[in-house]
Enzyme design. Structure first.
Site, mmCIF file in Angstrom:
data_model
loop_
_atom_site.group_PDB
_atom_site.id
_atom_site.type_symbol
_atom_site.label_atom_id
_atom_site.label_comp_id
_atom_site.label_asym_id
_atom_site.label_seq_id
_atom_site.Cartn_x
_atom_site.Cartn_y
_atom_site.Cartn_z
ATOM 1 C CB ALA A 139 -0.925 0.040 1.171
ATOM 2 C CB SER A 140 0.556 4.437 1.767
ATOM 3 O OG SER A 140 -0.835 4.808 1.209
ATOM 4 C CB ILE A 141 5.161 0.894 2.782
ATOM 5 C CG1 ILE A 141 4.745 1.021 3.964
ATOM 6 C CG2 ILE A 141 6.717 0.907 2.452
ATOM 7 C CD1 ILE A 141 4.786 -0.201 4.737
ATOM 8 C CD GLU A 150 -3.524 4.677 -0.248
ATOM 9 O OE1 GLU A 150 -3.619 3.631 -0.913
ATOM 10 O OE2 GLU A 150 -2.513 5.343 -0.359
#
Length: 452
Positions: A68-70, A178
């Site tokens: 995901a947002s990593i 998110e």
């Protein structure tokens, strides 16, 4: 089976494993992965539960999940490298590199969006919510909640510290990140507002990052660039177009080459068609509270902001490459034995410097920097809570949650000058699971403290 840990970490890993099992059971997570590195060495890497429930495939350290947002942190590494090479001007309007993105006007005034604003979510570009009125209402509501809860939280925290009670997840009033404003326990059937946005479930495959700009490029800005914070994954889609033009390569090709250089061989695009070994399935709870497969999505519209798959081992390698770069400049390079970092120390320090007007939904002690949340060292009173310096990012995707946390060791001049220690020095924790809406940040902090 877990890797055999060094003897001195045995008890810490047992306590951390118990904590992870509790989180897994409380939140109803099918499968969860954890990796811990201390001073550059992986001391614990393990999978609990199932990567594939239907076929009873168990999680293992090599299991690959959506991070995901990593993904934003990985993209920032590419941006930083291009900036170091003198190819990218962080303060130039993005149209210098991506003329396909139209020039913007806010309240009758021509405004400029730069790469520096994009990486700190200060550009004014929208996130998944298209209705500016709803976004403003949510921000006002969050600010009111913060004002009401903060005095109580501070009082409660002091009482806990006085009694020696461990800190747990605090109230998280902000709603714009998110999938990361979540309850620690993900109630079956519960959906975050984030996951109610239609654009979260796009099924269209975009052939290029330039093509994916069409989703948002003609939409009005939500505020004047630089004036306030609004977390935006689409800002990173625009950023990927900048990287593509500056590097002269397709964004995806440039990133995969970078992963190869960093020895992150299990980090790949979340491509539905590709055969990706050790890839886990993704899960959600339906309205009846039953575990079901997550809906089909195509993440080609947001490679840079949430479109990569990885393993906990690869995320530890990534964290160590950053930590080494951050600390290498502090050590005396005796006889040229110390290799240079992937980035320069000053570059990582810039990335990890909190930016004014920003906020962090998953850690109320932090501020957003450049694609990282950063908590600075602070202690207000003697013999009371000591806030340590660390960088982190969490992620929430359809059927997945994640966290990556880097705690640099404070290096004394004696250790540096004598050459008895070498970088990287510090603790890195990575956790990924195949269930959405699970808050993992406080768990990572507890594991960090246990293994430190």
């Amino acid at each position: 089976s877990p890797l055999p840990p060094p003897r001195r970490f045995g008890a810490a890993i047992e306590r951390s494993r118990d904590l992870l099992r509790r989180i897994k059971d409380e939140a109803g997570i099918p499968g969860i992965l954890v990796g811990v590195s201390v001073d550059g060495k992986e001391v614990w890497s393990e999978g609990l539960g199932y990567a594939d429930v239907e076929n009873r495939v168990v999680c293992k350290p090599e299991t690959i999940m959506r991070i995901a947002s990593i993904s934003k942190c990985l993209t920032m590494m590419a941006v930083a490298k291009l900036w170091e090479e003198g190819k990218l001007d962080l303060d130039a309007p993005v149209q210098k590199y991506v003329p396909e993105f139209p020039e913007k006007v806010y309240e009758g005034e021509k405004v400029a969006i730069t790469t520096r604003l994009l990486v700190s979510h200060l550009s004014g570009i929208r996130h998944y919510e298209k209705d500016i009125t709803k976004v403003k209402e949510e921000k006002e509501k969050a600010n009111r909640a913060l004002k009401l809860t903060k005095p109580y939280q501070d009082k409660e925290q002091k009482e806990k510290e006085g009694k020696g009670i461990e800190k747990t997840d605090s109230v998280k009033p902000r709603k714009e990140h998110e999938g990361e404003v979540k309850s620690r326990v993900s109630k079956p059937g519960r959906r975050d507002k984030e996951f109610e946005q239609e654009e979260y479930y796009l099924k269209e495959k975009f052939e290029s990052v330039i093509e994916s700009l069409k989703i948002f490029k003609n939409d009005p800005l939500f505020f004047k660039p630089g004036s306030q914070f609004l977390y935006s994954t689409y800002g990173f889609t625009l950023l990927s177009a900048v990287v593509e033009r500056v590097s002269g390569q397709k964004f995806t090709d440039y990133m995969l080459k970078m992963f190869h250089d960093l020895d992150m061989l299990s980090t790949v695009l979340d491509d539905n068609e590709a055969m990706i070994y050790n890839r886990a399935r993704c899960y959600v709870y339906n309205k009846k509270g039953r575990l079901v497969n997550a809906p089909y999505v195509d993440n080609s519209y947001k490679w840079a902001g949430g479109g990569f798959l990885s393993s906990v081992g690869d995320l530890l390698k990534f964290g160590n490459a950053l930590l080494y770069s951050y600390q290498a400049g502090q050590f005396k390079n005796t006889n040229g034995k110390l290799l240079p970092g992937y980035l320069k120390a000053d570059t990582v320090a810039m990335m990890w410097t909190p930016v004014p007007k920003t906020e962090v939904s998953w850690d109320r002690d932090g501020k957003y920097a450049m694609a990282w949340a950063v908590v600075e060292k602070k202690q207000q009173c003697g013999c009371c809570r000591q806030q340590r310096h660390y960088a982190s990012h969490t992620g929430g995707a359809v059927g997945a949650s994640s966290v990556l946390l880097i705690l640099p060791e404070e290096l004394g001049s004696e250790a540096i000058d004598t050459g008895l220690v070498a970088p990287p020095r510090g603790v890195i924790v990575s956790i990924i699971c195949n269930m959405q809406s699970v808050s993992l940040n406080s768990t990572a902090l507890k594991i960090r403290d246990t293994c430190n």
